[in-house]
Structure formats: C-alpha cells, structure tokens
Design an enzyme around this catalytic site. Structure first.
Site, mmCIF file in Angstrom:
data_model
loop_
_atom_site.group_PDB
_atom_site.id
_atom_site.type_symbol
_atom_site.label_atom_id
_atom_site.label_comp_id
_atom_site.label_asym_id
_atom_site.label_seq_id
_atom_site.Cartn_x
_atom_site.Cartn_y
_atom_site.Cartn_z
ATOM 1 N N HIS A 47 0.828 -1.200 0.000
ATOM 2 C CA HIS A 47 0.000 0.000 0.000
ATOM 3 C C HIS A 47 0.873 1.265 0.000
ATOM 4 O O HIS A 47 1.834 1.338 0.776
ATOM 5 C CB HIS A 47 -0.874 0.046 1.257
ATOM 6 N N SER B 237 0.825 -3.600 4.111
ATOM 7 C CA SER B 237 1.211 -2.275 4.585
ATOM 8 C C SER B 237 2.719 -2.094 4.489
ATOM 9 O O SER B 237 3.482 -3.049 4.682
ATOM 10 C CB SER B 237 0.763 -2.093 6.031
ATOM 11 N N GLU C 236 -9.438 -3.608 -4.797
ATOM 12 C CA GLU C 236 -8.288 -3.975 -3.978
ATOM 13 C C GLU C 236 -8.447 -5.427 -3.544
ATOM 14 O O GLU C 236 -9.445 -5.791 -2.929
ATOM 15 C CB GLU C 236 -8.187 -3.068 -2.755
#
Length: 739
Positions: A247, A295, A494
């Site tokens: 991300h 992340s 996503e």
C-alpha cells in the site's frame, strides 16, 4: 480506501441525503485472426496528472481534515503500448496512474482526449477495450473524480476540473507512447523483496486453510515482477513496469502535500537517475497489484501512548482504538517522509537489481510468433447476477448486491477511525443506535442481510440509488495477453494477498490448459484498474470481518465470482470470441453516466491582507550557508488561492529573463507553483527544479476568510545535485541560486 470515522461518515451522508431529498447485452466483438509476428512493438510515455489543489480532500484515507493544500511530488501517468510488427493495429495500452483509485469516466474521457490528438485512422487504434488504467493507490492525491456516490462523499461530490486533469494527463502519456512506438525487446523477471511489506490483517490471513498457507513462506506476496523494455539493439533501457504488493500509505493522514508516496518516490528516483545519464525518455512505473492487506508500515501497530502492540480489535489500547497505529521504518528519525523514502528506495533498488541480473530461469523473453500474439479482452459483468456452482456438491450460490459492513468504518491500523467501530466486528445485534442511524438512510432488506452474513451491514449501498448508485453494480473485467509469457488481469478493486494468489493460479491454469500461455508464463494482477469497487477477500478472511472483509462489497462469494469471471474471460483467448452471457458470466452493457453532484464551495473571495499586496514577501530565506543534502531554504509570501491557477512556462519566461529548457518545465507539467532557478553566465536564469521534484515543497494556507499565505521550501541538493552559489527569493520566479 481507508475509512473516515463512522460519526463523520454518517453525518455527512445524512446531510447530503437531506439536501438531495429537497433538492442490454454487449454487442459481440470481432477479433482479428492471429498472424505471424516477428518483432515486438513498444511505446513508452509519461505525463503529469496532478489535479486541482486547495481545500480538496485527498482520496484514500477519506479523512475530511486531510486536504490537498500543497505539493511535494507531482503525480504522473506512465503509459506503455504493445503490439506485434505483423499486426500493429491489435495493440494494448497499460497505464499506471498515481491516483488513489481508478475511474471509468476518467478512462472514457482520456480515450476521447487521446483520439482528438490523432488522425481518424490512428484514433481507431485506441478504445476503452484496449486501454487499462491501473491506480498506484497513493493516499496523498486530490480526490473529487470518482464515479459512485459513496466515494464522492468525502469530497462533497465531484471537484470541477479533477477528472479533466487526470484524463488529459493520461491522454498525453499515451500520446507520447504512441509517438515513441518502435520495435523493442521486452523481458519479464522476478525476485523477492523481503523488507518492504507486512500483512496488516494477519488474523484474517490465518483463517485461510492451513494446507493452503503451507504452500507459501510469507503472509504477503514478496515477489516483485519486473517488465523491462529495451531498444531493438538491447543496449538502451527504455522503460520498466514493476508490480509489487504494498500500500502507498507511508505518508500518513496528517499529510497535506500531494505525493505519489513510496511508489511515486521509486519512480521519481529511477527516472532522475536515468535522466542524469542522458537517457531522457526513460519511464519507470511502479504499479499496484494484490496489496489489499499489505502495509509498508513495518514497525506494525502499537498504541501510540504506551508502545504496546495492538491489532485494531475491540480491546486494543484499552478501547482507545484511534491510538492503535502502525508506523513505517525511520518514522522516529524523519517522520512519514523518511518512511516513504526508505520503502520507495527499497523497491527502486530491487527493481534495478532485477534489470541488471544476468538471464536466468526466471527471465522470460516476450518474443512474438505465430502462436505468441498481443491481444486483449474487455467486457462488463453485473456482479449480483453471478451464479457460482460448487463443483463438489453441485449447490449454487449467488454473489450479493453491494453493502459495506461496520468494520469498514473502523479503518485500518495504517489509519484507524475514532473507535466507535472496530476491526473484527461481526455481531449484527451489537450496534442498536448505529443500526437506527443506518436505517434513517436505508434499512437493508432481509435478502441483503442474509446474503452478506456474517457481515453486519452499515450501508446498504446496493439498495441506495439516490442521487445515483452509491457503489458500482457493474464491473469492467479486462485482460491483456502479451505473447505466451505475460498475461495482465485488470482488476477493478483492492484484492488481498491470498485472494490474488487464488485468482492468478486459476487464470494461469485455464490459459495453460487452453495452450495460450506457456507453463512458465507470468500472470500479473494489475490492482485497482479501470473502476473502484473497494475490497476483495477470500471466503475465509471474510468470516473474520476485519477492515478488508467489512469492505468486501459483494459479500462472502465476491472472490469466487471474480475468479469465475476472469477464467471465463481468459478462456476466450483460445476460442477467439467472447463467451455468451449466462448466469455464470452475466456480461452486460457499461453503466450509464450519472449527473454528478457538487457541494464543494468555490473560491468566492481571494484578497491580500490589509496593507499588503499579492507577492509581498513575508519571510525571506536565511543567509546560509546551506549544507547540501541536509539544509532547507525557506520563504513565505502573500499568495492567491491555488485553485485560481499557477505559473506556466509561458508566464515564467514572459519577461525574457527566465529560460525554460526546451520550452518545458523540468517536471514535465504544464504549470507549477514554484521553481528553483540557476543564474547563467550571461545573467539570465534557467529553471532547474519545480514542484515535481522531491527536493521542493509548496504549501498553501488560508488566513482568515479570504487571505492566503504560501510557503516554499527547497532541500538543497537532496536528490538533484547543486553547484555552490548565492541564494535569493524572487516572488516572480521562486528560489534563485546565483553564481
């Protein structure tokens, strides 16, 4: 897309809803027969897509306080065209765009702008069918361009000029690639990048079958896939497309400066390096793939008051869920900017290593031949009409109409909400007050509730059509085939790590069985392509109802619906025609355009302070000396609202004292909010940096009702080398470096 707090979200939705209350089957596609090919044709191009700024909410975190009020790194579109020399009219266009999410209406507009630049014969080469636009998913770009109402809410509708700016830039990038279209050599290779990503919902991933998890060493995809393009001789690197799952949330929700985040930084650094080596046309796209639960904030979530580990669940940080935040590497030393640099640099360095490594078993040459072509497929699917048949039991299940769960409003550990909701919330009876608030908007039907179980529904978006649909009902499904070695899935949302693995495996198995790709072919998911429909998790991850599951729009069978649609689409490469519509593949016409709403306040009054004029310098730069790479030159002045325009190469050079090399600004944009200039021996000035560089920052702030103050900064020689000289500030130009 990360959620704003549920109270803010519901409040805005109710307010807008009150204002509003007062206020066929697709034609069959004909495909050309495959012909003998001997060369791969490739074009690369890049252009600026930075939209309007100044009190424009950024797209991604959906935080109303995160306004695009300045620029750190301008946003780009990077385009790549492929065909074979024997059939140059059958071509595909892949665009990686530094936006928070894709928009079909932007794509249509971009194709129209492109066609207007071309002759009728050339214009016929491009359509929405063979143009794929994949968003990098930066969370630091201005919003206001989305197609569906729920995603427009944080921006108070559609921002005037937002779609047009992105579409024009995309058209310019494709046009540049069209002009660059020549024979080339392309290869695909891959390798692991171990220190740039973590799974932010490991609890959900762990709910996948143990036997399946045992096939993989990590709970994120650490494999980087790199498509490199060289000239016909194989000596000059023309461009690269990189797919790595992470991300772009290294810049956190407090950031107010436009930025491409870690992927934008990686692209910028590689292009800067190649330009310094006089490879001026080089284009580096760091594109998105299956990063739904991935992340870059490697420190993981911790309570910001105690430092204790947390997970965003109900009991995190003693119930103070907004304190459960994940930070990136280097955050303590240099904040989110340093985190962005570190994660971006790691992607950049790994990609360079892949280009430099000698050919190996992981290297695939994209070589055209009689059975290795460039081709594409594109259609629209009505998701809630998909019927999935269990191959073991024979039972049929339906994909649901859209709805968003309570966990959607909790946010993620990259940006948690206020704590009214939490990740892992799946008790349908535990929120009576918020169920009451929800029902003021729309009480979900029992059919929708049953279909989405165990997700407790917060927003029944599939049953909310005022002022138009809140989320998409129809999705574009698109695939590219580039010889027998590369297939690209244009995925409209996503998708999580394991979901992406299942989809890739299913599509590749179908295409290998059909004989359209080789067994060592690379199947890539281009995430967030063409239209945004939130998240897709596996059936098992959905049961946990963390943020990603709560945001899985079409219910627990969403992934299986996509797998069925894309494998059917993949099979059509072998049959040579699109499959007919069916309950398993409910292809349909594209959705009609809606009449957009806009509640964004315009710039009503723009004035200078009493006793001051626009351009008056309020803070001059210090006298220095400045250390290269560490020190920053800074100045402040009375300015206008940025939505009232910026400087262009024409206005900067109008006095005849400023030279714009080749008539273009260094960052390639048509306008800029600041420049750094160097004095030449003849006394004239030449622009060496603008707001497209990482070394510069432009900040705007509203003062009172109608006044503005701007701050410009230049970190001397941070990425762009600089020669010694005297520094001054000129309001007509920016920061100047004299000999």
């Amino acid at each position: 897309m990360h959620s704003m707090s549920v109270t803010t979200m519901i409040g805005i939705i109710l307010a807008v809803a009150c204002l509003l209350l007062n206020h066929a089957v697709a034609a069959p596609t004909t495909f050309r027969p495959r012909q003998v090919s001997d060369e791969l044709m490739v074009g690369v191009g890049i252009a600026d897509i930075t939209g309007p700024i100044g009190e424009i909410t950024m797209m991604g975190y959906a935080e109303l306080n995160q306004k695009a009020n300045g620029v750190h790194l301008r946003l780009k579109a990077r385009a790549f065209i492929f065909s074979t020399s024997s059939n140059p009219a059958r071509r595909v266009v892949f665009v990686s765009a530094e936006t928070g999410s894709p928009s079909h209406r932007v794509r249509k507009l971009a194709v129209r702008y492109l066609q207007n630049k071309l002759s009728p014969t050339e214009a016929a080469l491009y359509s929405v069918d063979n143009v794929m636009i994949s968003s990098t998913h930066t969370h630091s770009g201005p919003g206001g361009y989305n197609d569906d109402f729920m995603y427009q809410v944080p921006n108070f509708g559609v921002t005037p000029g937002a779609r047009e700016a992105i579409a024009q830039g995309i058209a310019d990038a494709i046009f540049a690639a069209h002009q660059d279209f020549t024979p080339g050599i392309a290869t695909v290779t891959s390798g692991p990048l171990d220190n740039a990503s973590i799974n932010r919902s490991p609890q959900s991933y762990a709910n996948n079958p143990a036997q399946e998890r045992a096939r993989y060493s990590d709970n994120v995809d650490k494999t980087m896939v790199l498509l490199s393009i060289k000239d016909k001789s194989g000596t000059r690197l023309r461009g690269v497309v990189n797919w790595f799952a992470v991300h772009p949330v290294s810049m956190n929700a407090s950031n107010s400066l436009v930025s491409g985040d870690n992927k934008g930084y990686a692209s910028y650094m590689w292009e800067l390096e190649e330009r310094s080596n006089m490879n001026l046309g080089f284009v580096a796209a760091f594109a998105q793939t299956n990063a739904g639960d991935v992340s870059p904030n490697l420190q993981g979530p911790r309570c910001i008051d105690t430092g204790e580990p947390c997970d965003g669940g109900k009991n995190s940080c003693g119930g103070k869920l907004d304190k459960c935040v994940a930070r990136g590497p280097g955050y303590e030393e240099g904040g989110d900017q340093l985190s962005t640099e570190i994660i971006g640099q790691r992607q950049f360095q790994k990609a360079k290593d892949l280009v430099k490594q000698p050919p190996s078993a992981t290297t695939k040459m994209l070589q055209p031949s009689s059975n290795a072509v460039v081709d594409y497929r594109h259609t629209w699917i009505e998701m809630s009409k998909i019927t999935i048949t269990n191959t073991t039991t024979g039972a049929s299940v339906k994909v649901c109409a859209p709805a968003m769960g309570y966990a959607f409003s909790a946010g993620t550990t990259d940006n948690p909400a206020t704590g009214i909701s939490w990740q892992g919330e799946n008790d349908p009876n535990g929120r009576p007050f918020w169920n009451f608030v929800r029902n003021l908007l729309k009480t979900p039907s029992q059919e929708l509730v049953d279909c989405h179980k165990p997700k407790p529904i917060l927003l029944a978006t599939g049953e909310m059509g005022t002022p138009y649909w809140w989320q998409p009902q129809k999705l574009p499904v698109q695939m590219f085939l580039i010889t027998r070695k590369l297939a690209i899935i244009g995925f409209p949302g996503e998708i999580t790590t394991m979901s992406g693995r299942r989809l890739r495996d299913a599509v590749k198995a179908q295409m290998v069985a059909d004989g359209t790709v080789d067994g060592d072919a690379e199947v890539v998911i281009a995430g967030l392509s063409n239209l945004y429909s939130s998240y897709v998790t596996t059936f098992e991850e959905y049961q946990v109802q963390r943020y990603e599951g709560g945001s899985t729009t079409f219910g627990p069978n969403t992934l299986n619906g996509h797998i069925q649609s894309f494998t059917t689409l993949a099979h059509s490469f072998a049959t040579g025609s699109m499959p007919p519509p069916s309950p398993a593949f409910p292809s349909t016409t594209e959705p009609s355009d809606n009449k957009d709403v806009n509640f964004l306040t315009g710039v009503v009054l723009d004035t200078a302070p009493l006793g001051k004029r626009f351009g008056d310098v309020l803070v001059q730069p210090s006298t220095g000396p400045f250390k290269v790479g560490t020190d920053t030159v800074k100045a402040e002045f009375v300015c206008a609202h940025p939505r009232n325009g910026a400087s262009t190469s024409d206005t900067l050079s109008a006095s005849g004292t400023v030279d714009i090399p080749n008539g273009r600004l260094p960052g390639g944009a048509s306008s800029t909010y600041m420049t750094v200039e160097r004095q030449l021996p003849d006394g004239k000035w030449t622009v060496v940096l603008d707001d497209a560089g990482w070394d510069t920052k432009y900040r705007w702030a509203r003062i009172g009702v109608a006044e503005s103050r701007c701050t410009i900064e230049w970190r001397v020689g941070s990425t762009v080398p600089v020669s010694p000289g005297r520094i001054a500030f000129d309001i007509s130009a920016g920061i100047r470096l004299s000999r």
